[in-house]
Design a protein around this motif. Sequence first.
Motif, PDB file in Angstrom:
ATOM      1  N   ALA A 186      43.783  55.304  37.965  1.00  0.00           N
ATOM      2  CA  ALA A 186      43.194  54.977  39.488  1.00  0.00           C
ATOM      3  C   ALA A 186      42.796  53.722  39.323  1.00  0.00           C
ATOM      4  CB  ALA A 186      42.054  55.983  39.794  1.00  0.00           C
ATOM      5  N   ASP A 187      41.941  53.255  38.332  1.00  0.00           N
ATOM      6  CA  ASP A 187      41.438  51.704  38.021  1.00  0.00           C
ATOM      7  C   ASP A 187      42.520  50.997  38.081  1.00  0.00           C
ATOM      8  OD1 ASP A 187      38.972  52.867  38.112  1.00  0.00           O
ATOM      9  OD2 ASP A 187      38.808  52.511  35.559  1.00  0.00           O
ATOM     10  N   GLU A 188      43.702  51.069  37.361  1.00  0.00           N
ATOM     11  CA  GLU A 188      44.826  50.396  37.354  1.00  0.00           C
ATOM     12  C   GLU A 188      45.253  50.138  38.773  1.00  0.00           C
ATOM     13  OE1 GLU A 188      47.838  47.955  35.294  1.00  0.00           O
ATOM     14  OE2 GLU A 188      46.025  48.862  34.516  1.00  0.00           O
ATOM     15  N   LEU A 189      45.446  50.984  39.673  1.00  0.00           N
ATOM     16  CA  LEU A 189      45.983  50.862  40.891  1.00  0.00           C
ATOM     17  C   LEU A 189      45.464  49.754  41.641  1.00  0.00           C
ATOM     18  CD1 LEU A 189      48.104  52.413  42.803  1.00  0.00           C
ATOM     19  CD2 LEU A 189      46.060  53.737  43.473  1.00  0.00           C
ATOM     20  N   ASN A 190      44.046  49.738  41.481  1.00  0.00           N
ATOM     21  CA  ASN A 190      43.497  48.558  42.218  1.00  0.00           C
ATOM     22  C   ASN A 190      43.542  47.071  41.530  1.00  0.00           C
ATOM     23  OD1 ASN A 190      42.382  50.585  43.914  1.00  0.00           O
ATOM     24  ND2 ASN A 190      40.996  51.198  42.562  1.00  0.00           N
ATOM     25  N   ARG A 191      44.177  47.047  40.457  1.00  0.00           N
ATOM     26  CA  ARG A 191      44.239  45.738  40.110  1.00  0.00           C
ATOM     27  C   ARG A 191      45.746  44.960  40.751  1.00  0.00           C
ATOM     28  NH1 ARG A 191      44.363  45.913  33.405  1.00  0.00           N
ATOM     29  NH2 ARG A 191      45.222  43.774  34.232  1.00  0.00           N
ATOM     30  N   LEU A 192      45.238  43.565  40.757  1.00  0.00           N
ATOM     31  CA  LEU A 192      46.460  42.769  41.256  1.00  0.00           C
ATOM     32  C   LEU A 192      47.563  42.872  40.403  1.00  0.00           C
ATOM     33  CD1 LEU A 192      44.018  39.714  42.573  1.00  0.00           C
ATOM     34  CD2 LEU A 192      45.053  41.599  43.842  1.00  0.00           C
ATOM     35  N   ALA A 252      48.851  45.007  38.416  1.00  0.00           N
ATOM     36  CA  ALA A 252      49.024  46.391  38.103  1.00  0.00           C
ATOM     37  C   ALA A 252      50.259  46.630  37.501  1.00  0.00           C
ATOM     38  CB  ALA A 252      48.852  47.348  39.336  1.00  0.00           C
TER      39      ALA A 252
END
Length: 83
Positions: free
Chosen positions: A46-52, A54
């Motif tokens: 879920a955190d990785e999903l919000n990374r630019l 990803a």
Amino acid sequence: MDEECDCYGCVTMRKPCINEFFSQKKLNKAEEAEYKFLKREVDKWADELNRLDAHPNVVTNLWVARKELSQFTSKKRKEGINI
């Protein structure tokens, strides 16, 4: 029971143990570790999903992690364990 219960009934000796009253089963150490791992996986993806930058398969990995956590918790609830 291997562990001492710290519920109000056991500590004060005035009421029955809450675990016995509701007859709750608990996860054993291995199941607890698996449950924590599955929750960490969901959080990680879920955190990785919000990374630019990803991971390319982040959506699929998050879906799989959520599905595995859901299956685990459903199975344990059917066994009478309150998660």
